[in-house]
Design an enzyme around this catalytic site. Sequence first.
Site: not given
Length: 404
Positions: A116, A123, A189, A191, A221, A225, A228, A241, A245, A346
Amino acid sequence: MSWIDDPAFRTDQPFGPQTLPYGVVDVDGGPVVAVRVGDHALPLRSVAADLGDGLADLVSADSLDPLLAAGRPVWSELRARLTDLVTTDAAPRGARLVPLAEAPARLPFTVADYVDFYSSRNHAENVGRIFRPDGAALLPNWTHLPVGYHGRAGTVVVSGTDVVRPSGQSRAPGVELPGFGPSRRLDIEAEVGFVCGGPVRSRVPVADVAEHVFGVALVNDWSARDIQAWEYQPLGPFLGKSFLTSVSAWITPLEALAAARVPVAGPDHPLLDYLVEAEPWGLDLALEVRWNDSVVSRPPFSAMSWSCAQQLAHMTVNGATVRPGDLFASGTVSGPEKAQRGCFLELSWGGREPIRLESGNGAVVERTFLEDGDTVVITGTAPGVDGAVVGLAEVAGTVRAAVS
Protein backbone atom coordinates in the site's frame (compact mmCIF):
# COMPACT_ATOMS: atom_id res chain seq x y z
CA MET A 1 -25.80 -3.79 -32.11
CA SER A 2 -25.33 -6.60 -29.62
CA TRP A 3 -27.13 -9.79 -28.72
CA ILE A 4 -26.89 -8.75 -25.07
CA ASP A 5 -30.27 -7.36 -24.02
CA ASP A 6 -29.34 -5.21 -21.04
CA PRO A 7 -29.99 -1.45 -20.92
CA ALA A 8 -26.81 -1.03 -18.85
CA PHE A 9 -24.70 -2.54 -21.64
CA ARG A 10 -24.10 0.69 -23.56
CA THR A 11 -21.05 2.86 -24.07
CA ASP A 12 -22.61 5.70 -22.05
CA GLN A 13 -22.96 3.33 -19.09
CA PRO A 14 -19.98 2.19 -16.96
CA PHE A 15 -20.17 -1.49 -17.86
CA GLY A 16 -20.81 -1.43 -21.57
CA PRO A 17 -18.62 -3.12 -24.21
CA GLN A 18 -15.84 -0.58 -23.59
CA THR A 19 -15.11 -1.95 -20.09
CA LEU A 20 -15.55 -5.77 -19.86
CA PRO A 21 -14.10 -6.28 -16.38
CA TYR A 22 -13.15 -9.77 -15.21
CA GLY A 23 -14.40 -11.50 -12.09
CA VAL A 24 -15.24 -14.85 -10.55
CA VAL A 25 -18.84 -15.68 -9.63
CA ASP A 26 -20.68 -18.68 -8.25
CA VAL A 27 -22.86 -20.24 -10.93
CA ASP A 28 -24.41 -23.71 -10.72
CA GLY A 29 -22.76 -24.35 -7.40
CA GLY A 30 -19.19 -23.45 -8.24
CA PRO A 31 -16.82 -20.63 -9.18
CA VAL A 32 -16.45 -19.57 -12.81
CA VAL A 33 -14.48 -16.82 -14.54
CA ALA A 34 -16.82 -14.22 -16.04
CA VAL A 35 -16.90 -10.79 -17.60
CA ARG A 36 -19.40 -8.19 -16.51
CA VAL A 37 -21.77 -6.97 -19.22
CA GLY A 38 -24.07 -4.29 -17.85
CA ASP A 39 -25.85 -5.75 -14.85
CA HIS A 40 -25.12 -9.35 -15.86
CA ALA A 41 -22.24 -11.77 -15.63
CA LEU A 42 -21.23 -13.69 -18.74
CA PRO A 43 -19.56 -16.94 -17.62
CA LEU A 44 -16.67 -17.50 -20.00
CA ARG A 45 -16.70 -21.26 -19.70
CA SER A 46 -19.95 -21.21 -21.66
CA VAL A 47 -18.28 -19.47 -24.64
CA ALA A 48 -14.79 -20.96 -24.32
CA ALA A 49 -15.11 -22.86 -27.59
CA ASP A 50 -15.54 -19.57 -29.46
CA LEU A 51 -12.32 -18.16 -28.04
CA GLY A 52 -9.93 -20.76 -29.41
CA ASP A 53 -7.79 -23.48 -27.85
CA GLY A 54 -5.16 -21.15 -26.47
CA LEU A 55 -7.70 -19.17 -24.44
CA ALA A 56 -10.30 -21.79 -23.60
CA ASP A 57 -8.37 -23.34 -20.72
CA LEU A 58 -7.59 -19.96 -19.17
CA VAL A 59 -11.22 -18.84 -19.08
CA SER A 60 -12.43 -22.26 -17.91
CA ALA A 61 -10.49 -22.04 -14.64
CA ASP A 62 -12.09 -21.28 -11.28
CA SER A 63 -10.06 -18.11 -10.69
CA LEU A 64 -8.16 -15.46 -12.63
CA ASP A 65 -4.81 -16.92 -11.54
CA PRO A 66 -3.95 -18.71 -14.81
CA LEU A 67 -4.97 -15.67 -16.85
CA LEU A 68 -2.82 -13.36 -14.72
CA ALA A 69 0.19 -15.58 -15.31
CA ALA A 70 -0.37 -15.67 -19.10
CA GLY A 71 0.95 -12.17 -19.76
CA ARG A 72 0.15 -9.11 -21.84
CA PRO A 73 -0.08 -10.65 -25.37
CA VAL A 74 -2.67 -13.15 -24.12
CA TRP A 75 -4.58 -10.48 -22.19
CA SER A 76 -4.80 -8.35 -25.32
CA GLU A 77 -5.88 -11.25 -27.50
CA LEU A 78 -8.60 -12.30 -25.06
CA ARG A 79 -9.96 -8.78 -24.73
CA ALA A 80 -10.11 -8.38 -28.52
CA ARG A 81 -11.97 -11.67 -28.93
CA LEU A 82 -14.39 -10.90 -26.12
CA THR A 83 -15.11 -7.48 -27.61
CA ASP A 84 -15.97 -9.13 -30.91
CA LEU A 85 -18.08 -11.75 -29.15
CA VAL A 86 -20.24 -9.33 -27.16
CA THR A 87 -20.77 -6.86 -29.99
CA THR A 88 -22.14 -9.31 -32.58
CA ASP A 89 -25.82 -9.59 -33.39
CA ALA A 90 -26.17 -13.29 -32.64
CA ALA A 91 -25.40 -14.92 -29.32
CA PRO A 92 -22.64 -17.56 -29.45
CA ARG A 93 -23.83 -21.09 -28.94
CA GLY A 94 -24.10 -21.91 -25.26
CA ALA A 95 -23.71 -18.31 -24.06
CA ARG A 96 -25.66 -17.41 -20.95
CA LEU A 97 -26.20 -14.23 -19.01
CA VAL A 98 -26.66 -14.38 -15.25
CA PRO A 99 -28.06 -11.38 -13.34
CA LEU A 100 -25.47 -10.09 -10.88
CA ALA A 101 -27.93 -10.61 -8.03
CA GLU A 102 -27.94 -14.33 -8.85
CA ALA A 103 -24.16 -14.63 -9.23
CA PRO A 104 -22.41 -14.14 -5.88
CA ALA A 105 -18.92 -12.75 -6.39
CA ARG A 106 -15.73 -14.29 -5.02
CA LEU A 107 -12.28 -12.81 -4.56
CA PRO A 108 -11.26 -13.27 -8.21
CA PHE A 109 -7.55 -14.03 -7.75
CA THR A 110 -5.14 -15.31 -5.13
CA VAL A 111 -3.44 -12.32 -3.56
CA ALA A 112 0.28 -13.07 -3.56
CA ASP A 113 1.65 -9.90 -1.94
CA TYR A 114 0.02 -6.63 -0.98
CA VAL A 115 1.73 -3.25 -0.91
CA ASP A 116 0.00 0.00 0.00
CA PHE A 117 1.39 3.37 -1.05
CA TYR A 118 0.85 6.91 0.22
CA SER A 119 0.80 8.87 -3.02
CA SER A 120 -1.68 11.72 -2.60
CA ARG A 121 0.09 14.91 -1.57
CA ASN A 122 -3.20 16.39 -0.42
CA HIS A 123 -3.82 13.41 1.85
CA ALA A 124 -0.24 13.27 3.15
CA GLU A 125 -0.20 16.98 3.98
CA ASN A 126 -3.59 16.82 5.69
CA VAL A 127 -2.58 13.82 7.80
CA GLY A 128 0.73 15.50 8.62
CA ARG A 129 -1.08 18.60 9.86
CA ILE A 130 -3.48 16.49 11.94
CA PHE A 131 -0.86 14.22 13.51
CA ARG A 132 2.05 16.70 13.61
CA PRO A 133 0.46 20.15 14.06
CA ASP A 134 3.75 21.67 15.18
CA GLY A 135 5.90 19.93 12.54
CA ALA A 136 6.30 19.79 8.80
CA ALA A 137 3.23 18.58 6.90
CA LEU A 138 5.46 16.49 4.59
CA LEU A 139 8.56 14.62 5.65
CA PRO A 140 11.65 15.21 3.47
CA ASN A 141 11.55 11.91 1.57
CA TRP A 142 7.94 12.22 0.36
CA THR A 143 8.62 14.18 -2.84
CA HIS A 144 11.54 11.96 -3.82
CA LEU A 145 9.98 8.47 -3.71
CA PRO A 146 6.59 6.74 -3.50
CA VAL A 147 6.26 6.07 0.23
CA GLY A 148 4.61 2.73 1.02
CA TYR A 149 4.44 -0.27 3.33
CA HIS A 150 4.15 -4.02 2.84
CA GLY A 151 0.64 -5.08 3.88
CA ARG A 152 -1.03 -8.36 4.75
CA ALA A 153 -2.22 -10.33 1.71
CA GLY A 154 -4.21 -12.82 3.79
CA THR A 155 -6.78 -10.25 4.91
CA VAL A 156 -7.60 -8.84 1.46
CA VAL A 157 -11.28 -9.68 0.87
CA VAL A 158 -13.82 -9.24 -1.89
CA SER A 159 -16.26 -6.34 -1.89
CA GLY A 160 -19.34 -7.01 0.24
CA THR A 161 -17.49 -8.86 3.00
CA ASP A 162 -18.45 -7.58 6.45
CA VAL A 163 -15.89 -5.52 8.37
CA VAL A 164 -15.53 -6.75 11.95
CA ARG A 165 -14.40 -3.90 14.16
CA PRO A 166 -10.80 -4.61 15.19
CA SER A 167 -9.42 -4.53 18.72
CA GLY A 168 -5.98 -3.49 19.82
CA GLN A 169 -3.90 -1.17 21.95
CA SER A 170 -4.47 2.56 21.94
CA ARG A 171 -3.68 5.44 24.24
CA ALA A 172 -6.17 8.19 24.91
CA PRO A 173 -4.94 11.81 24.96
CA GLY A 174 -3.56 12.82 28.34
CA VAL A 175 -3.36 9.22 29.59
CA GLU A 176 0.03 7.76 30.47
CA LEU A 177 -0.60 4.08 29.75
CA PRO A 178 -2.37 2.40 26.81
CA GLY A 179 -5.52 0.35 27.08
CA PHE A 180 -6.95 -2.50 25.02
CA GLY A 181 -10.33 -2.75 23.32
CA PRO A 182 -12.32 -2.26 20.12
CA SER A 183 -11.24 0.62 17.91
CA ARG A 184 -13.28 3.76 18.53
CA ARG A 185 -11.94 5.57 15.45
CA LEU A 186 -12.61 3.16 12.60
CA ASP A 187 -12.04 4.77 9.23
CA ILE A 188 -11.88 4.11 5.49
CA GLU A 189 -9.35 4.94 2.81
CA ALA A 190 -10.65 5.29 -0.73
CA GLU A 191 -7.90 3.89 -2.96
CA VAL A 192 -7.19 2.49 -6.40
CA GLY A 193 -5.52 -0.92 -6.66
CA PHE A 194 -3.43 -2.50 -9.42
CA VAL A 195 -3.55 -6.26 -10.00
CA CYS A 196 -0.29 -7.70 -11.31
CA GLY A 197 0.49 -10.53 -13.69
CA GLY A 198 2.95 -11.63 -16.31
CA PRO A 199 6.37 -13.13 -15.66
CA VAL A 200 8.06 -12.98 -12.26
CA ARG A 201 10.51 -10.11 -12.44
CA SER A 202 12.49 -7.62 -10.39
CA ARG A 203 13.59 -4.08 -11.24
CA VAL A 204 10.66 -3.27 -13.52
CA PRO A 205 11.28 0.00 -15.37
CA VAL A 206 8.46 2.53 -15.62
CA ALA A 207 8.19 1.86 -19.36
CA ASP A 208 7.24 -1.79 -18.72
CA VAL A 209 4.32 -1.25 -16.35
CA ALA A 210 1.75 -2.52 -18.89
CA GLU A 211 3.58 -5.85 -19.08
CA HIS A 212 2.96 -6.43 -15.39
CA VAL A 213 -0.33 -4.69 -14.53
CA PHE A 214 -3.34 -6.73 -15.64
CA GLY A 215 -6.02 -4.39 -14.41
CA VAL A 216 -7.38 -1.87 -11.93
CA ALA A 217 -9.80 -2.20 -9.02
CA LEU A 218 -11.09 0.02 -6.26
CA VAL A 219 -9.73 -0.66 -2.79
CA ASN A 220 -10.91 0.30 0.69
CA ASP A 221 -8.02 0.16 3.15
CA TRP A 222 -10.04 0.08 6.40
CA SER A 223 -8.05 1.79 9.14
CA ALA A 224 -8.26 1.86 12.95
CA ARG A 225 -6.93 5.36 13.57
CA ASP A 226 -6.59 5.10 17.36
CA ILE A 227 -4.61 1.86 17.09
CA GLN A 228 -2.59 3.31 14.22
CA ALA A 229 -1.71 6.51 16.09
CA TRP A 230 -0.25 4.58 19.04
CA GLU A 231 1.64 1.89 17.13
CA TYR A 232 2.91 3.47 13.93
CA GLN A 233 6.04 5.13 15.32
CA PRO A 234 8.76 4.29 14.40
CA LEU A 235 8.02 1.45 11.93
CA GLY A 236 4.68 2.43 10.43
CA PRO A 237 1.27 0.72 9.97
CA PHE A 238 0.62 -2.69 11.51
CA LEU A 239 -2.51 -3.80 13.41
CA GLY A 240 -4.33 -0.58 12.59
CA LYS A 241 -4.32 -1.65 8.93
CA SER A 242 -3.82 -5.41 8.74
CA PHE A 243 -7.26 -6.57 9.91
CA LEU A 244 -9.04 -6.08 6.55
CA THR A 245 -8.65 -4.57 3.08
CA SER A 246 -11.55 -4.75 0.61
CA VAL A 247 -11.14 -4.95 -3.18
CA SER A 248 -13.68 -4.80 -6.00
CA ALA A 249 -15.09 -8.07 -7.29
CA TRP A 250 -14.49 -7.00 -10.91
CA ILE A 251 -11.07 -6.08 -12.32
CA THR A 252 -11.15 -3.47 -15.09
CA PRO A 253 -8.48 -4.28 -17.72
CA LEU A 254 -5.68 -1.74 -17.97
CA GLU A 255 -6.36 -1.48 -21.72
CA ALA A 256 -9.87 -0.18 -21.00
CA LEU A 257 -8.30 2.90 -19.39
CA ALA A 258 -6.10 3.93 -22.33
CA ALA A 259 -8.08 7.15 -22.89
CA ALA A 260 -7.89 8.08 -19.20
CA ARG A 261 -4.11 8.42 -18.94
CA VAL A 262 -2.84 11.80 -17.69
CA PRO A 263 0.39 13.13 -16.18
CA VAL A 264 0.67 12.93 -12.40
CA ALA A 265 1.00 16.05 -10.28
CA GLY A 266 4.62 15.30 -9.44
CA PRO A 267 7.20 17.30 -7.48
CA ASP A 268 8.78 20.53 -8.68
CA HIS A 269 12.31 19.10 -8.60
CA PRO A 270 14.04 16.45 -10.76
CA LEU A 271 13.49 12.78 -9.93
CA LEU A 272 16.06 10.04 -9.91
CA ASP A 273 16.30 8.36 -13.31
CA TYR A 274 14.43 5.16 -12.42
CA LEU A 275 11.30 7.19 -11.57
CA VAL A 276 11.23 9.37 -14.70
CA GLU A 277 8.33 8.57 -17.07
CA ALA A 278 8.64 9.01 -20.82
CA GLU A 279 4.85 8.85 -21.13
CA PRO A 280 2.16 9.53 -18.53
CA TRP A 281 0.75 6.77 -16.34
CA GLY A 282 -1.50 8.82 -14.12
CA LEU A 283 -5.21 8.09 -14.54
CA ASP A 284 -8.21 10.42 -14.71
CA LEU A 285 -10.52 8.48 -12.40
CA ALA A 286 -13.47 10.03 -10.59
CA LEU A 287 -14.25 8.32 -7.28
CA GLU A 288 -17.33 8.68 -5.09
CA VAL A 289 -17.62 7.72 -1.41
CA ARG A 290 -21.07 6.98 0.00
CA TRP A 291 -21.48 6.66 3.78
CA ASN A 292 -24.84 5.02 4.43
CA ASP A 293 -27.30 7.27 2.54
CA SER A 294 -24.96 10.21 1.94
CA VAL A 295 -22.30 10.95 -0.66
CA VAL A 296 -19.57 12.51 1.49
CA SER A 297 -16.65 12.78 -0.93
CA ARG A 298 -15.68 12.74 -4.60
CA PRO A 299 -11.90 12.22 -4.70
CA PRO A 300 -10.11 12.84 -8.04
CA PHE A 301 -7.40 10.27 -8.81
CA SER A 302 -5.90 12.65 -11.35
CA ALA A 303 -4.54 14.68 -8.43
CA MET A 304 -2.18 11.89 -7.31
CA SER A 305 1.54 12.66 -7.20
CA TRP A 306 2.91 9.21 -8.09
CA SER A 307 1.73 6.90 -10.89
CA CYS A 308 1.30 3.14 -10.88
CA ALA A 309 4.39 2.89 -13.12
CA GLN A 310 6.52 4.81 -10.61
CA GLN A 311 5.11 2.79 -7.73
CA LEU A 312 5.91 -0.52 -9.44
CA ALA A 313 9.39 0.67 -10.40
CA HIS A 314 10.12 1.74 -6.83
CA MET A 315 8.60 -1.43 -5.37
CA THR A 316 11.00 -3.62 -7.37
CA VAL A 317 14.14 -1.46 -7.73
CA ASN A 318 15.84 -3.12 -4.77
CA GLY A 319 15.53 -6.58 -6.33
CA ALA A 320 12.10 -7.48 -4.91
CA THR A 321 9.96 -9.35 -7.41
CA VAL A 322 6.56 -8.69 -8.87
CA ARG A 323 4.56 -11.84 -9.61
CA PRO A 324 1.07 -12.84 -10.72
CA GLY A 325 -1.46 -12.01 -8.04
CA ASP A 326 0.48 -9.17 -6.45
CA LEU A 327 -1.74 -6.24 -5.52
CA PHE A 328 -0.52 -2.73 -4.87
CA ALA A 329 -2.73 0.19 -3.93
CA SER A 330 -2.35 3.91 -4.43
CA GLY A 331 -2.93 5.11 -0.91
CA THR A 332 -5.82 7.36 0.02
CA VAL A 333 -7.07 9.45 -2.89
CA SER A 334 -7.71 13.05 -1.83
CA GLY A 335 -8.11 16.26 -3.77
CA PRO A 336 -7.43 19.84 -2.72
CA GLU A 337 -11.03 20.56 -1.64
CA LYS A 338 -12.66 19.36 1.57
CA ALA A 339 -15.37 17.52 -0.38
CA GLN A 340 -12.59 15.58 -2.16
CA ARG A 341 -10.94 14.04 0.90
CA GLY A 342 -10.77 10.26 0.73
CA CYS A 343 -10.93 9.28 4.41
CA PHE A 344 -12.95 10.30 7.44
CA LEU A 345 -9.83 11.27 9.39
CA GLU A 346 -9.42 14.12 6.90
CA LEU A 347 -13.11 14.88 6.42
CA SER A 348 -13.62 15.26 10.19
CA TRP A 349 -10.15 16.81 10.67
CA GLY A 350 -9.08 14.27 13.25
CA GLY A 351 -12.57 13.99 14.75
CA ARG A 352 -12.90 17.70 15.51
CA GLU A 353 -15.34 18.57 12.70
CA PRO A 354 -18.34 16.19 12.59
CA ILE A 355 -19.68 15.10 9.21
CA ARG A 356 -23.40 15.49 8.55
CA LEU A 357 -25.10 12.38 7.18
CA GLU A 358 -28.64 11.86 5.99
CA SER A 359 -30.47 8.94 7.60
CA GLY A 360 -33.11 6.81 5.91
CA ASN A 361 -36.04 8.74 7.44
CA GLY A 362 -34.79 12.14 6.32
CA ALA A 363 -33.14 13.07 9.60
CA VAL A 364 -29.56 14.27 9.76
CA VAL A 365 -26.96 12.75 12.07
CA GLU A 366 -23.41 13.83 12.80
CA ARG A 367 -20.49 11.40 12.71
CA THR A 368 -16.72 11.49 12.88
CA PHE A 369 -15.79 7.81 12.52
CA LEU A 370 -17.66 4.61 11.68
CA GLU A 371 -20.27 3.06 13.95
CA ASP A 372 -21.44 -0.55 13.93
CA GLY A 373 -23.98 -1.07 11.16
CA ASP A 374 -22.56 1.65 8.91
CA THR A 375 -22.02 0.81 5.23
CA VAL A 376 -19.49 2.46 2.95
CA VAL A 377 -19.61 2.09 -0.84
CA ILE A 378 -16.88 3.47 -3.11
CA THR A 379 -17.49 3.70 -6.87
CA GLY A 380 -15.49 5.08 -9.76
CA THR A 381 -15.54 5.94 -13.46
CA ALA A 382 -13.07 7.02 -16.12
CA PRO A 383 -13.39 8.64 -19.55
CA GLY A 384 -13.32 6.23 -22.48
CA VAL A 385 -12.92 6.62 -26.22
CA ASP A 386 -15.42 8.89 -28.03
CA GLY A 387 -17.24 9.93 -24.88
CA ALA A 388 -17.68 6.43 -23.46
CA VAL A 389 -17.73 5.86 -19.69
CA VAL A 390 -15.44 3.18 -18.27
CA GLY A 391 -16.52 1.68 -14.96
CA LEU A 392 -14.65 0.63 -11.86
CA ALA A 393 -16.81 -1.79 -9.90
CA GLU A 394 -17.83 -0.77 -6.41
CA VAL A 395 -16.03 -1.79 -3.26
CA ALA A 396 -18.42 -2.01 -0.32
CA GLY A 397 -18.42 -3.14 3.29
CA THR A 398 -20.62 -2.98 6.40
CA VAL A 399 -19.19 -2.61 9.88
CA ARG A 400 -20.02 -5.29 12.45
CA ALA A 401 -19.36 -5.26 16.18
CA ALA A 402 -16.00 -6.37 17.53
CA VAL A 403 -15.62 -9.99 18.53
CA SER A 404 -15.71 -10.24 22.31
